[in-house]
Scaffold this motif. Sequence first.
Motif, PDB file in Angstrom:
ATOM      1  N   PHE A  17       0.868  -1.174   0.000  1.00 51.04           N
ATOM      2  CA  PHE A  17       0.000   0.000   0.000  1.00 51.04           C
ATOM      3  C   PHE A  17       0.903   1.221   0.000  1.00 51.04           C
ATOM      4  CE2 PHE A  17      -2.933  -3.200   1.239  1.00 51.04           C
ATOM      5  CZ  PHE A  17      -4.219  -2.736   0.974  1.00 51.04           C
ATOM      6  N   HIS A  32      -8.595   6.070  -3.872  1.00 52.49           N
ATOM      7  CA  HIS A  32      -7.897   4.801  -3.679  1.00 52.49           C
ATOM      8  C   HIS A  32      -8.012   3.930  -4.933  1.00 52.49           C
ATOM      9  CE1 HIS A  32      -7.392   5.632   0.596  1.00 52.49           C
ATOM     10  NE2 HIS A  32      -8.615   6.134   0.540  1.00 52.49           N
ATOM     11  N   ARG A  33      -6.875   3.339  -5.287  1.00 57.83           N
ATOM     12  CA  ARG A  33      -6.859   2.463  -6.450  1.00 57.83           C
ATOM     13  C   ARG A  33      -5.831   1.368  -6.253  1.00 57.83           C
ATOM     14  NH1 ARG A  33      -3.982   6.544 -10.920  1.00 57.83           N
ATOM     15  NH2 ARG A  33      -1.821   6.307 -10.185  1.00 57.83           N
ATOM     16  N   VAL A  34      -5.928   0.355  -7.098  1.00 62.90           N
ATOM     17  CA  VAL A  34      -4.910  -0.687  -7.142  1.00 62.90           C
ATOM     18  C   VAL A  34      -4.400  -0.766  -8.574  1.00 62.90           C
ATOM     19  CG1 VAL A  34      -6.707  -2.459  -7.434  1.00 62.90           C
ATOM     20  CG2 VAL A  34      -4.405  -3.130  -6.759  1.00 62.90           C
ATOM     21  N   LEU A  49      -8.164  -9.212  -5.104  1.00 61.43           N
ATOM     22  CA  LEU A  49      -7.574  -8.049  -4.428  1.00 61.43           C
ATOM     23  C   LEU A  49      -7.673  -8.204  -2.913  1.00 61.43           C
ATOM     24  CD1 LEU A  49      -9.187  -5.256  -6.635  1.00 61.43           C
ATOM     25  CD2 LEU A  49      -6.951  -6.335  -6.925  1.00 61.43           C
ATOM     26  N   TRP A  51      -7.748  -6.312  -0.360  1.00 60.21           N
ATOM     27  CA  TRP A  51      -7.801  -4.872  -0.075  1.00 60.21           C
ATOM     28  C   TRP A  51      -8.031  -4.516   1.394  1.00 60.21           C
ATOM     29  CZ3 TRP A  51     -12.220  -4.071  -4.145  1.00 60.21           C
ATOM     30  CH2 TRP A  51     -13.335  -4.794  -3.772  1.00 60.21           C
ATOM     31  N   ARG A  52      -8.504  -5.437   2.225  1.00 60.83           N
ATOM     32  CA  ARG A  52      -8.641  -5.213   3.675  1.00 60.83           C
ATOM     33  C   ARG A  52      -9.361  -3.887   3.962  1.00 60.83           C
ATOM     34  NH1 ARG A  52      -5.095  -8.334   7.129  1.00 60.83           N
ATOM     35  NH2 ARG A  52      -3.854  -9.787   5.886  1.00 60.83           N
ATOM     36  N   ARG A  53     -10.612  -3.822   3.595  1.00 64.33           N
ATOM     37  CA  ARG A  53     -11.344  -2.563   3.694  1.00 64.33           C
ATOM     38  C   ARG A  53     -12.030  -2.396   5.043  1.00 64.33           C
ATOM     39  NH1 ARG A  53     -14.203  -2.028  -2.166  1.00 64.33           N
ATOM     40  NH2 ARG A  53     -15.424  -0.451  -1.028  1.00 64.33           N
ATOM     41  N   TYR A 104     -11.400   1.612  -6.296  1.00 58.48           N
ATOM     42  CA  TYR A 104     -12.360   0.806  -5.546  1.00 58.48           C
ATOM     43  C   TYR A 104     -13.149   1.572  -4.492  1.00 58.48           C
ATOM     44  CZ  TYR A 104      -8.394   0.298  -2.248  1.00 58.48           C
ATOM     45  OH  TYR A 104      -7.343   0.519  -1.394  1.00 58.48           O
ATOM     46  N   PRO A 143      -2.217  -7.998  -9.136  1.00 54.06           N
ATOM     47  CA  PRO A 143      -2.165  -6.715  -8.423  1.00 54.06           C
ATOM     48  C   PRO A 143      -0.719  -6.356  -8.095  1.00 54.06           C
ATOM     49  CG  PRO A 143      -2.945  -8.448  -6.950  1.00 54.06           C
ATOM     50  CD  PRO A 143      -2.814  -9.067  -8.309  1.00 54.06           C
ATOM     51  N   PHE A 146      -1.276  -1.171  -4.189  1.00 52.15           N
ATOM     52  CA  PHE A 146      -2.384  -0.287  -3.869  1.00 52.15           C
ATOM     53  C   PHE A 146      -1.837   1.130  -3.736  1.00 52.15           C
ATOM     54  CE2 PHE A 146      -3.887  -4.401  -2.432  1.00 52.15           C
ATOM     55  CZ  PHE A 146      -5.232  -4.405  -2.807  1.00 52.15           C
TER      56      PHE A 146
END
Length: 275
Positions: A17, A32-34, A49, A51-53, A104, A143, A146
């Motif tokens: 990240f 935010h993007r990857v 992904l 992404w751990r949101r 995202y 990926p 991030f």
Amino acid sequence: MGMTGQIDGNAPDGVPFTVAAAPWPVDGLGNHRVVIRVDKPGGWVRVRLPWRRHDLRVADKGVVVAPLDSPTQTAPSMVFSATEEVGDIAFDAVAGAGLYALYYLPYRFDLTEGWTDTHYLTRKDTERTDKNAIWDRLPFATPVRFEARSEFDRFAPMELPATATELERLSEQHPEPYWVFPEDRTRPVRMFDRIPALWAARGPSNALVGEARPNEYYVYQLAVCPRTSDLKDVRIDFDDLVGPGGRRIAKNRLTCFNLGGTNWDGSPLHKVVNV
């Protein structure tokens, strides 16, 4: 209590990240993007992904995919699964092989008289009659990283939640009724309902390392997390800090701002904190 393990808090799943080298246009794309690498010359690809949101209603929010160097050339996409931990997304690599950006948390500005409002874009998948059958047939894209639009927008490392598996492992290794996670001031606590992946891997501890300059008021954090039941009226007792050569900082020089201090009228202030 001791250390459980080591992890790169900025890349808990191996995908870093980071902060973008330059900010992109925010309206319609968000912060935010990857960045994704596509090796296939063209056509649909899939990507998983980690992404751990930490945002609400992850499955309802939309995504925007475009070539990295051409954010207005949007590509058709489909969200197969979107949880707080992982997203499974397919998209059409309209520009062939190369780097793509998947935004995202895209949002739009709503300009009204006197103020500006914003709203997240809702999920709108490309319609395909064979959607449920194609996932396993699509080649994987990779990926790469991030990216946050700016340092202010950055999630890592303190706003990347631990996964359910990581929390289960933490509980097995540390069955204490509550945990204490010491943290330096350079990583302010940002989540009060989740444990960061960094803490889950590192484990609770009774040690903290930090750097302070002479005569500086150094601030550090102790994050208290009850594991089995709520904690009522949390208190803290300080001891003198003793360093090399017997140098000492007296305990009456230490303060916990969340538990007390001096009121506006100069009287002692005591707070009741329940966790």
